[in-house]
Design a protein around this motif. Structure first.
Motif, PDB file in Angstrom:
ATOM      1  N   LEU A 287       0.836  -1.206   0.000  1.00  0.00           N
ATOM      2  CA  LEU A 287       0.000   0.000   0.000  1.00  0.00           C
ATOM      3  C   LEU A 287       0.871   1.257   0.000  1.00  0.00           C
ATOM      4  CD1 LEU A 287      -3.237   0.540   1.987  1.00  0.00           C
ATOM      5  CD2 LEU A 287      -1.438   2.247   2.138  1.00  0.00           C
ATOM      6  N   ILE A 288       1.895   1.309   0.869  1.00  0.00           N
ATOM      7  CA  ILE A 288       2.773   2.488   0.952  1.00  0.00           C
ATOM      8  C   ILE A 288       3.545   2.667  -0.346  1.00  0.00           C
ATOM      9  CG2 ILE A 288       4.785   3.452   2.129  1.00  0.00           C
ATOM     10  CD1 ILE A 288       3.790   2.101   4.693  1.00  0.00           C
ATOM     11  N   ALA A 289       4.079   1.576  -0.894  1.00  0.00           N
ATOM     12  CA  ALA A 289       4.878   1.665  -2.117  1.00  0.00           C
ATOM     13  C   ALA A 289       4.046   2.199  -3.274  1.00  0.00           C
ATOM     14  CB  ALA A 289       5.450   0.286  -2.451  1.00  0.00           C
ATOM     15  N   ASN A 290       2.801   1.747  -3.416  1.00  0.00           N
ATOM     16  CA  ASN A 290       1.959   2.209  -4.519  1.00  0.00           C
ATOM     17  C   ASN A 290       1.676   3.707  -4.423  1.00  0.00           C
ATOM     18  OD1 ASN A 290       1.821  -0.289  -5.696  1.00  0.00           O
ATOM     19  ND2 ASN A 290      -0.104  -0.871  -4.699  1.00  0.00           N
ATOM     20  N   ILE A 291       1.421   4.199  -3.203  1.00  0.00           N
ATOM     21  CA  ILE A 291       1.158   5.639  -3.030  1.00  0.00           C
ATOM     22  C   ILE A 291       2.402   6.454  -3.382  1.00  0.00           C
ATOM     23  CG2 ILE A 291       0.655   7.420  -1.320  1.00  0.00           C
ATOM     24  CD1 ILE A 291      -1.158   5.366   0.065  1.00  0.00           C
ATOM     25  N   LEU A 292       3.575   5.974  -2.972  1.00  0.00           N
ATOM     26  CA  LEU A 292       4.826   6.683  -3.279  1.00  0.00           C
ATOM     27  C   LEU A 292       5.111   6.659  -4.775  1.00  0.00           C
ATOM     28  CD1 LEU A 292       7.062   5.398  -0.335  1.00  0.00           C
ATOM     29  CD2 LEU A 292       5.895   7.604  -0.512  1.00  0.00           C
ATOM     30  N   ARG A 293       4.806   5.552  -5.435  1.00  0.00           N
ATOM     31  CA  ARG A 293       5.009   5.491  -6.890  1.00  0.00           C
ATOM     32  C   ARG A 293       4.078   6.474  -7.604  1.00  0.00           C
ATOM     33  NH1 ARG A 293       5.279  -0.225  -5.838  1.00  0.00           N
ATOM     34  NH2 ARG A 293       7.424  -0.992  -6.126  1.00  0.00           N
ATOM     35  N   ASP A 294       2.825   6.527  -7.166  1.00  0.00           N
ATOM     36  CA  ASP A 294       1.882   7.456  -7.797  1.00  0.00           C
ATOM     37  C   ASP A 294       2.349   8.906  -7.653  1.00  0.00           C
ATOM     38  OD1 ASP A 294       0.270   5.407  -8.621  1.00  0.00           O
ATOM     39  OD2 ASP A 294      -1.125   5.553  -6.931  1.00  0.00           O
ATOM     40  N   ALA A 295       3.024   9.183  -6.538  1.00  0.00           N
ATOM     41  CA  ALA A 295       3.530  10.541  -6.307  1.00  0.00           C
ATOM     42  C   ALA A 295       4.898  10.763  -6.942  1.00  0.00           C
ATOM     43  CB  ALA A 295       3.605  10.818  -4.811  1.00  0.00           C
ATOM     44  N   SER A 296       5.451   9.724  -7.622  1.00  0.00           N
ATOM     45  CA  SER A 296       6.760   9.791  -8.309  1.00  0.00           C
ATOM     46  C   SER A 296       7.898  10.076  -7.348  1.00  0.00           C
ATOM     47  CB  SER A 296       6.721  10.858  -9.430  1.00  0.00           C
ATOM     48  OG  SER A 296       5.716  10.549 -10.378  1.00  0.00           O
ATOM     49  N   VAL A 297       7.804   9.609  -6.109  1.00  0.00           N
ATOM     50  CA  VAL A 297       8.885   9.831  -5.136  1.00  0.00           C
ATOM     51  C   VAL A 297       9.379   8.505  -4.537  1.00  0.00           C
ATOM     52  CG1 VAL A 297       8.121  12.170  -4.542  1.00  0.00           C
ATOM     53  CG2 VAL A 297       7.187  10.194  -3.295  1.00  0.00           C
ATOM     54  N   PHE A 298       9.000   7.372  -5.126  1.00  0.00           N
ATOM     55  CA  PHE A 298       9.354   6.072  -4.548  1.00  0.00           C
ATOM     56  C   PHE A 298      10.876   5.905  -4.434  1.00  0.00           C
ATOM     57  CE2 PHE A 298      10.365   1.520  -5.079  1.00  0.00           C
ATOM     58  CZ  PHE A 298       9.728   1.025  -3.949  1.00  0.00           C
ATOM     59  N   GLU A 299      11.623   6.415  -5.468  1.00  0.00           N
ATOM     60  CA  GLU A 299      13.077   6.236  -5.454  1.00  0.00           C
ATOM     61  C   GLU A 299      13.744   7.054  -4.360  1.00  0.00           C
ATOM     62  OE1 GLU A 299      11.219   6.890  -7.994  1.00  0.00           O
ATOM     63  OE2 GLU A 299      11.362   5.052  -9.208  1.00  0.00           O
TER      64      GLU A 299
ATOM     65  N   THR B  28       2.120  14.176   0.502  1.00  0.00           N
ATOM     66  CA  THR B  28       1.796  15.477  -0.097  1.00  0.00           C
ATOM     67  C   THR B  28       2.474  16.608   0.668  1.00  0.00           C
ATOM     68  OG1 THR B  28      -0.330  14.649  -0.887  1.00  0.00           O
ATOM     69  CG2 THR B  28      -0.077  17.038  -0.727  1.00  0.00           C
ATOM     70  N   ASN B  29       2.404  16.553   2.011  1.00  0.00           N
ATOM     71  CA  ASN B  29       3.045  17.589   2.832  1.00  0.00           C
ATOM     72  C   ASN B  29       4.551  17.600   2.639  1.00  0.00           C
ATOM     73  OD1 ASN B  29       0.596  18.436   3.829  1.00  0.00           O
ATOM     74  ND2 ASN B  29       0.733  17.240   5.729  1.00  0.00           N
ATOM     75  N   ALA B  30       5.162  16.394   2.547  1.00  0.00           N
ATOM     76  CA  ALA B  30       6.611  16.325   2.355  1.00  0.00           C
ATOM     77  C   ALA B  30       7.014  16.894   1.010  1.00  0.00           C
ATOM     78  CB  ALA B  30       7.077  14.867   2.482  1.00  0.00           C
ATOM     79  N   CYS B  31       6.155  16.688  -0.006  1.00  0.00           N
ATOM     80  CA  CYS B  31       6.465  17.225  -1.334  1.00  0.00           C
ATOM     81  C   CYS B  31       6.312  18.757  -1.383  1.00  0.00           C
ATOM     82  CB  CYS B  31       5.560  16.593  -2.379  1.00  0.00           C
ATOM     83  SG  CYS B  31       5.917  14.844  -2.711  1.00  0.00           S
ATOM     84  N   LYS B  32       5.364  19.294  -0.613  1.00  0.00           N
ATOM     85  CA  LYS B  32       5.106  20.733  -0.650  1.00  0.00           C
ATOM     86  C   LYS B  32       6.002  21.510   0.306  1.00  0.00           C
ATOM     87  CE  LYS B  32       1.041  22.389  -0.900  1.00  0.00           C
ATOM     88  NZ  LYS B  32      -0.358  22.757  -0.583  1.00  0.00           N
TER      89      LYS B  32
END
Length: 644
Positions: free
Chosen positions: A516-528, A556-560
């Motif tokens: 679940l966590i990996a899929n959300i990170l991939r969708d946000a393009s930050v998995f790597e 989202t907060n970490a990205c912003k």
């Protein structure tokens, strides 16, 4: 030291009084008379009230009373006694044998000393006095001859004792509950054991083996059983070669019976065995173990075809059968499509389509929903005229047990023996039990497959519904929200959709936390740029939805504002299970690194409230705004996480 055992007690052990003449004793008294040149010689044995002559020459007397016995002096004194003139010796001058017929005058006797005491004398007697008595050589010869008499007595006693022992053992063997046989090994030209001949069996043999005892003596193993089984030959050979008893728990394949017992080497290629039939005990144990193994197969295997195949192997082995397989019936029970199933090596293949009428009158029983039980297809009236097909399959003992679905027979469990088989009520009941379990397991698997199909359809419709919600929201809220607020609203809807998809991709109806966590990170393009680690943890449906929204909001907060807002920033996400007073807690850690300095926000919106709800909406949240980045931990009861 001379054995002083009373002669009466000693002589009784030989059981010799009043027995018929024997050549060995007769030859010895003849030889004694010849060596000592006397007319009379006797082997005299002393009883309670008489002396009895086992062997005699020169006299017609076979016994006398003790009062007229001269040999009793030899026994009493336990030494050689010579009386040159019996009329001149006060011990014998008035003896009737001296004063009357046969008017004996000379006597010489040596004691018969046995391990049980002195029991009599070897005596030479004459009717004329002999001054000077016997010559030294004659005395020596008489002593040696007496030893030979004792040897004959001992041989008789041991033979009698051995005979009594054999009688007792034979009586024991005849009365024992275990089967017994004595056999002689039969070897080939190379000296290898190839067969054996039965020399003796006890009455219990027939009870345990089923072959009349009087038909066994002189017969060979190969003659009594259809074919020689190498395992049994090997057991007998091992006992003979090692000269040690060899115990066994072994099955006779020709009869299907199990036996427990021991082979005993007897010597000179002879051996014996004791055994008992333990077929019922072995069968009960195998059936019990089989039910346990069957339960594991039916519980663990998800694929129906594989489950049935594995179940047939368990059933066949539990019954020590030659084949166990499964066949699906047509609607009218005219044909059956049989799977290959399980079979012992050497059994012909069975997979294919079969017409029942080609194998006898079977349909009447099957249409009635009853099990088809056949001890021997060659003698059963339903199959004896159509046995060709059965014999081609090497099936003699047969049972077909119906498997039902919605009250209708849809399949059969088929179990075959290559030899006739007497089906017990326990075996039939066990097979019905196994069929019921298989029926329930198949029904559950098909229900699961149907549920998966329904869930897929529901998921498809829900995705379409969410897409419509997003479209309606755009149309309705495009002027009510700022562009940024609208985007976050849409992203939250998408996160819910992804969490829902993840739930329905897993047939256990629970999401895996790491996926679940990996899929959300991939969708946000930050998995790597993120590191995730932790044990496998399944989440219940509500916990999965809640956690998906939480991780999406944190990302989202970490990205912003946080570590993911700068190129060098990264996030470490980990989780573990920790013991607590109430049980075990799942603790999820969020650590941002390499980002800009952070500070606690002065006002909180929907996102802040969503984060404060934690993993399952019960709190347990700790947020630390540190110089190196945001650090957070989320704690919740592990059991609730999995079932909520």
């Amino acid at each position: 030291m001379v054995d002083k055992t009373p002669p009466v007690l000693g002589i009784e052990a030989y059981e010799i009084f009043d027995t018929l003449p024997e050549r060995g004793y007769d030859d010895l008294v003849s030889l004694a008379a010849q060596i000592c040149t006397t007319k009379i010689a006797v082997v005299s044995l002393i009883d309670k009230d008489r002396q009895w002559f086992k062997a005699r020459i020169g006299t017609s007397l076979c016994q006398t009373g003790l009062e007229s016995s001269i040999c009793r002096f030899v026994v009493d004194e336990d030494c050689l006694i010579e009386i040159e003139d019996l009329t001149a010796d006060p011990r014998t001058s008035q003896n009737p044998l001296v004063t009357e017929q046969p008017e004996i005058r000379f006597y010489a006797g040596v004691p018969l000393r046995t391990p049980l005491g002195t029991v009599g004398a070897l005596a030479v007697i004459d009717d004329v006095p002999r001054h000077g008595g016997l010559l030294p050589s004659q005395r020596e010869a008489l002593e040696k001859l007496s030893s030979l008499v004792v040897d004959l007595l001992e041989l008789r006693r041991r033979s009698t004792a051995l005979g009594a022992t054999r009688k007792r053992w034979r009586s024991l063997i005849q009365a024992m509950d275990e089967g017994y046989f004595l056999a002689q090994a039969l070897r080939d030209e190379a000296g290898r054991l190839r067969d054996w001949a039965y020399l003796e069996v006890n009455p219990a043999w027939e009870r345990h083996v089923g072959i009349p005892a009087d038909a066994v003596i002189g017969a060979t193993y190969a003659a009594l059983f259809p074919f020689i089984e190498s395992d049994w030959i090997a057991l007998a050979a091992k006992a003979l070669e090692t000269e040690q008893p060899v115990s066994f728990v072994q099955r006779v394949k020709a009869t299907g019976r199990w036996y427990e017992g021991t082979f005993y080497p007897v010597g000179q290629d002879y051996f014996s065995a004791t055994f008992k039939d333990v077929t019922s005990q072995i069968a009960a144990r195998n059936r019990q173990d089989g039910l346990i193994a069957l339960g594991d197969v039916l519980h663990d295997e998800r694929d129906i075809a594989t489950m049935i195949s594995q179940a047939m192997a368990v059933i066949g082995k539990a019954l020590c059968a030659d084949r166990a397989t499964y066949g699906e019936l047509d609607h009218d029970i005219e044909t059956i499509t049989v799977a290959e199933g399980w079979a012992l090596p050497g059994m012909p293949p069975i997979k294919g389509l079969y017409r029942f009428d080609d194998y006898g009158r079977l349909r009447e029983t099957l249409l009635a929903g009853e099990a088809l039980v056949i001890t021997d297809i060659l003698t059963d009236e339903r199959t004896r005229d159509d046995s060709t097909g059965w014999l081609a399959l090497k099936a003699r003992g047969v049972i077909n047990v119906p498997v039902r679905e919605d009250g209708r027979n849809v399949a059969l469990m088929l179990v075959h023996f290559c030899m006739p088989h007497d089906w017990t009520s326990e075996e039939i009941h066990w097979l019905h039990n196994a069929a019921d379990r298989l029926e329930l397991a198949i029904a559950r698997r098909r229900a699961d497959e149907l549920q998966i199909m329904i869930n897929g359809e529901i998921a498809h419709r829900l995705r379409n519904t969410l897409a419509m919600v997003q479209a309606v929201a755009r149309m309705t809220l495009r002027d009510a929200l700022s562009k940024e607020e609208a985007s976050r609203f849409y992203e939250r809807l998408q996160s819910l959709g992804r969490a829902h998809d993840l739930l329905h991709c897993d047939e256990q109806r629970a999401a895996v936390l790491g996926d679940l966590i990996a899929n959300i990170l991939r969708d946000a393009s930050v998995f790597e740029r993120c590191q995730i680690s932790g044990p496998v943890m399944r989440l219940g449906s509500r916990a999965a939805m809640s956690t998906a929204l939480l991780i999406h909001e944190m990302t989202t907060n970490a990205c912003k504002h946080g570590a993911l807002s700068v190129p060098e920033g990264q996030v470490v996400i980990s989780w573990q299970v920790e013991a607590s007073q109430a049980g075990n807690d799942l603790v999820l850690f969020w650590q941002e690194q390499g980002g800009p300095p952070v500070s606690e926000p002065t006002k909180g919106g929907f996102g802040a409230r969503l984060i404060s709800f934690g993993l399952i909406g019960t709190g347990g949240v700790s947020l630390r705004y540190e110089q190196e980045g945001l650090s957070a931990s989320f704690r919740a009861d592990a059991e609730k996480i999995m079932r909520t």
